[in-house]
Design an enzyme around this catalytic site. Sequence first.
Site, PDB file in Angstrom:
ATOM      1  CG  ASP A   1      -9.933  33.595 -51.201  1.00 35.53           C
ATOM      2  OD1 ASP A   1     -10.856  33.129 -51.880  1.00 35.53           O
ATOM      3  OD2 ASP A   1      -8.961  34.193 -51.681  1.00 35.53           O
TER       4      ASP A   1
ATOM      5  CG  MET B   1       1.338  36.569 -43.973  1.00 35.75           C
ATOM      6  SD  MET B   1       1.357  37.765 -45.326  1.00 35.75           S
ATOM      7  CE  MET B   1       0.110  38.924 -44.795  1.00 35.75           C
TER       8      MET B   1
END
Length: 436
Positions: free
Chosen positions: A121, A342
């Site tokens: 991703d 994150m």
Amino acid sequence: MGTFKIEGGHQLKGKIQPQGAKNEALQILCAVLLTPELVTINNIPDIVDVNKLISLLKKLGVKVEKLAKGSYTFKADNVDLDYLESDQFKIDGRGLRGSIMIVGPLLARFGRGYIPKPGGDKIGRRRLDTHFEGLIKLGAKFGYSKEEQFYGVEAKRLKGTYMLLEEASVTGTANILMAAVLAEGQTTIYNAACEPYLQQLCKMLNRMGAKISGVGSNMLIVDGVDSLGGTEHRMLPDMIEIGSWIGLAAMTKSELTITNVSWNDLGIIPETFRKLGITVEKQGDDIHIPAHTDGYEIQSFIDGSILTISDAPWPGFTPDLLSIILVVATQARGSVLIHQKMFESRLFFVDKLIDMGAKIILCDPHRATVIGHDYKSTLKATTMTSPDIRAGVSLLIAALSAKGTSTIQNIEQIDRGYENIDERLRAIGARIERIN
């Protein structure tokens, strides 16, 4: 490039079974390289990323046999190490993020492991330092070709050591753990990831003959062994899919039952959805979501301040579900601050929701404030593109709740993590069509 055509605004009803866990599968499949004996794995999800990894194992010389839907045997008794240095491997290995976890097992068993910079991703920087720093501490010699973006580690025999990981990386912990089980002596991995999927890997390795203690904690003690044997393993249900279906039920005011969810491995996921006002009922090992015909109301903190939902290493809330939480909040009563710590690019999909009429303030790359509509204003259908797996499913949920017909392009991103999602949604009443 495939497209979903979705007619939104319809209530769904019925039961839906979560697939096997994608993130567990990527670890477990790499672990078959640790033994020449037969390994049987059940409940493997039929998704793009997992199928790519199985194909990569075949090209490495692993004998793969499909027994039934979701069940395979693997036998790595004749691994082709020359393939690792071929041009074709440099292409194949870039195809998915999970390929990085073949390095630890190959290094431990054969003395060398290589990997091109893996894909995955586009959600921000996803560095590999934790993986390679751990392997170096076990005695590996590290090499990197900047021109080819090709990594390599080599060692005649790994030696156990103490290490404190800079970050509690799930894939990093898995890679180091799989190397340490065949290292000489004892290895201590502190600040280890302790997700249920990592616990599953530890249990599988112990059944194969490894000696791992501290399973479920952030300190793993590994006493190295000379070899590992075969075993049989079953994947947990995918907690990210379970969270996706909870969000889908709430957004579409639908009554759904999610079956066989392995409640004990869900952590704070059910309670986090309850903080948004969603009723999450435990029925045996199932989750029942009643139809929220009167909507759902976001809680505040005890002092009355706005609720903040943020991601954190397990047992904190998984970052993979923050996109779902965000889209579900767009129709709640009240407001919530979403803090994605994150990955710095994971919230950029909110512009698509804003186009649909959602009230979202993107504060910075990591934070977004959502002001819920309370269904007084429904989302509007639109055309959009899936940027990554989790954002893609969030947009799909938004489209299923929206008024009108939406299209989602680049659905290959969704197929990477969700098995036959359109067929399964149609089975509970969704009006969704796949157009190739």
